[in-house]
Design a protein around this motif. Structure first.
Motif, PDB file in Angstrom:
ATOM      1  N   SER A   1     -26.172   1.427   4.558  1.00 53.88           N
ATOM      2  CA  SER A   1     -25.081   0.482   4.310  1.00 53.88           C
ATOM      3  C   SER A   1     -24.724   0.454   2.825  1.00 53.88           C
ATOM      4  N   LEU A   2     -23.476   0.130   2.585  1.00 52.25           N
ATOM      5  CA  LEU A   2     -22.980  -0.119   1.230  1.00 52.25           C
ATOM      6  C   LEU A   2     -21.948  -1.236   1.305  1.00 52.25           C
ATOM      7  N   ARG A   3     -21.800  -1.934   0.197  1.00 54.10           N
ATOM      8  CA  ARG A   3     -20.766  -2.958   0.106  1.00 54.10           C
ATOM      9  C   ARG A   3     -19.900  -2.678  -1.114  1.00 54.10           C
ATOM     10  N   LEU A   4     -18.616  -2.477  -0.874  1.00 52.03           N
ATOM     11  CA  LEU A   4     -17.655  -2.274  -1.956  1.00 52.03           C
ATOM     12  C   LEU A   4     -16.991  -3.599  -2.311  1.00 52.03           C
ATOM     13  N   THR A   5     -16.719  -3.742  -3.604  1.00 53.85           N
ATOM     14  CA  THR A   5     -16.044  -4.933  -4.106  1.00 53.85           C
ATOM     15  C   THR A   5     -14.868  -4.508  -4.954  1.00 53.85           C
ATOM     16  N   CYS A   6     -13.763  -5.226  -4.829  1.00 53.14           N
ATOM     17  CA  CYS A   6     -12.578  -4.969  -5.651  1.00 53.14           C
ATOM     18  C   CYS A   6     -12.024  -6.304  -6.116  1.00 53.14           C
ATOM     19  N   ALA A   7     -12.002  -6.484  -7.427  1.00 52.42           N
ATOM     20  CA  ALA A   7     -11.490  -7.717  -8.011  1.00 52.42           C
ATOM     21  C   ALA A   7     -10.161  -7.449  -8.697  1.00 52.42           C
ATOM     22  N   ALA A   8      -9.173  -8.258  -8.368  1.00 52.13           N
ATOM     23  CA  ALA A   8      -7.848  -8.127  -8.963  1.00 52.13           C
ATOM     24  C   ALA A   8      -7.664  -9.179 -10.040  1.00 52.13           C
ATOM     25  N   SER A   9      -7.065  -8.752 -11.153  1.00 50.93           N
ATOM     26  CA  SER A   9      -6.793  -9.688 -12.240  1.00 50.93           C
ATOM     27  C   SER A   9      -5.397  -9.452 -12.774  1.00 50.93           C
ATOM     28  N   GLY A  10      -4.805 -10.507 -13.313  1.00 48.14           N
ATOM     29  CA  GLY A  10      -3.448 -10.434 -13.835  1.00 48.14           C
ATOM     30  C   GLY A  10      -2.694 -11.695 -13.474  1.00 48.14           C
ATOM     31  N   ARG A  11      -1.387 -11.676 -13.680  1.00 47.76           N
ATOM     32  CA  ARG A  11      -0.569 -12.858 -13.403  1.00 47.76           C
ATOM     33  C   ARG A  11      -0.193 -12.854 -11.918  1.00 47.76           C
ATOM     34  N   ILE A  12      -1.173 -13.168 -11.108  1.00 48.94           N
ATOM     35  CA  ILE A  12      -1.019 -13.090  -9.663  1.00 48.94           C
ATOM     36  C   ILE A  12      -0.637 -14.442  -9.091  1.00 48.94           C
ATOM     37  N   PHE A  13       0.492 -14.501  -8.399  1.00 48.15           N
ATOM     38  CA  PHE A  13       0.863 -15.714  -7.682  1.00 48.15           C
ATOM     39  C   PHE A  13       0.174 -15.732  -6.322  1.00 48.15           C
ATOM     40  N   SER A  14       0.211 -14.578  -5.641  1.00 50.81           N
ATOM     41  CA  SER A  14      -0.492 -14.469  -4.361  1.00 50.81           C
ATOM     42  C   SER A  14      -0.834 -13.010  -4.089  1.00 50.81           C
ATOM     43  N   ALA A  15      -1.974 -12.815  -3.462  1.00 53.21           N
ATOM     44  CA  ALA A  15      -2.394 -11.496  -2.994  1.00 53.21           C
ATOM     45  C   ALA A  15      -2.074 -11.429  -1.501  1.00 53.21           C
ATOM     46  N   ASP A  16      -0.925 -10.873  -1.171  1.00 52.33           N
ATOM     47  CA  ASP A  16      -0.465 -10.931   0.210  1.00 52.33           C
ATOM     48  C   ASP A  16      -1.265 -10.010   1.130  1.00 52.33           C
TER      49      ASP A  16
ATOM     50  N   CYS B   1      -9.175   0.846  -3.700  1.00 53.55           N
ATOM     51  CA  CYS B   1      -8.701  -0.502  -3.407  1.00 53.55           C
ATOM     52  C   CYS B   1      -7.177  -0.536  -3.565  1.00 53.55           C
ATOM     53  N   ASN B   2      -6.538  -1.287  -2.708  1.00 58.21           N
ATOM     54  CA  ASN B   2      -5.077  -1.421  -2.741  1.00 58.21           C
ATOM     55  C   ASN B   2      -4.708  -2.885  -2.566  1.00 58.21           C
ATOM     56  N   GLY B   3      -3.672  -3.294  -3.268  1.00 57.85           N
ATOM     57  CA  GLY B   3      -3.226  -4.674  -3.105  1.00 57.85           C
ATOM     58  C   GLY B   3      -1.719  -4.785  -3.244  1.00 57.85           C
ATOM     59  N   GLN B   4      -1.150  -5.729  -2.522  1.00 57.61           N
ATOM     60  CA  GLN B   4       0.269  -6.060  -2.625  1.00 57.61           C
ATOM     61  C   GLN B   4       0.359  -7.507  -3.076  1.00 57.61           C
ATOM     62  N   PHE B   5       1.002  -7.713  -4.225  1.00 60.70           N
ATOM     63  CA  PHE B   5       0.944  -9.006  -4.886  1.00 60.70           C
ATOM     64  C   PHE B   5       2.335  -9.535  -5.216  1.00 60.70           C
ATOM     65  N   ARG B   6       2.424 -10.841  -5.219  1.00 57.17           N
ATOM     66  CA  ARG B   6       3.567 -11.528  -5.841  1.00 57.17           C
ATOM     67  C   ARG B   6       3.069 -12.005  -7.195  1.00 57.17           C
ATOM     68  N   LEU B   7       3.866 -11.750  -8.227  1.00 57.18           N
ATOM     69  CA  LEU B   7       3.410 -12.012  -9.589  1.00 57.18           C
ATOM     70  C   LEU B   7       4.133 -13.198 -10.210  1.00 57.18           C
TER      71      LEU B   7
END
Length: 123
Positions: A17-32, A95-101
């Motif tokens: 087993s492995l556990r991946l982590t992805c942390a997003a930083s910035g002027r994020i209003f929401s991580a959709d 890691c991939n993210g779609q954000f409102r900024l």
């Protein structure tokens, strides 16, 4: 701008087993939507799992029942718990993210990628 920082990759034996982590930083209003994709040598990048802010999930058939995606919306962080790993899971995981900024709601969403983390499943 949004930065995605991944961690948790490495070398593991088949069945491990492995556990991946992805942390997003910035002027994020929401991580959709946040999720994970992978790319093996000589192959196209493929979806592994995604999760929306409303907790809707989507998994590739090849990982269903073995991988679990979860998020901490307060921390804009996404996790991928990978169990019963197989050699064919070997790939660079992105890691991939779609954000409102910004400070207020906006209809426009922006997509960002992490730098990738190597997962190798081998005995």
């Amino acid at each position: 701008q949004v930065e995605l920082v991944e961690s948790g990759g490495g070398l593991v034996q088949p069945g491990g087993s492995l556990r991946l982590t992805c942390a997003a930083s910035g002027r994020i209003f929401s991580a959709d939507v946040m999720g994970w994709y992978r790319q093996a040598p000589g192959k196209q990048r493929e979806l592994v799992a995604t999760r929306t802010k409303d907790d809707s999930t989507n998994y590739a058939d090849s990982v269903k029942g073995r991988f679990t995606i979860s998020t901490d919306n307060a921390k804009n962080t996404v996790y991928l718990q990978m169990n019963s790993l197989k050699p064919e899971d070997t790939a660079v995981y992105y890691c991939n993210g779609q954000f409102r900024l910004g400070a207020t709601f906006s209809f426009r969403r922006y997509e960002y990628w992490g730098q990738g983390t190597q997962v190798t499943v081998s005995s």
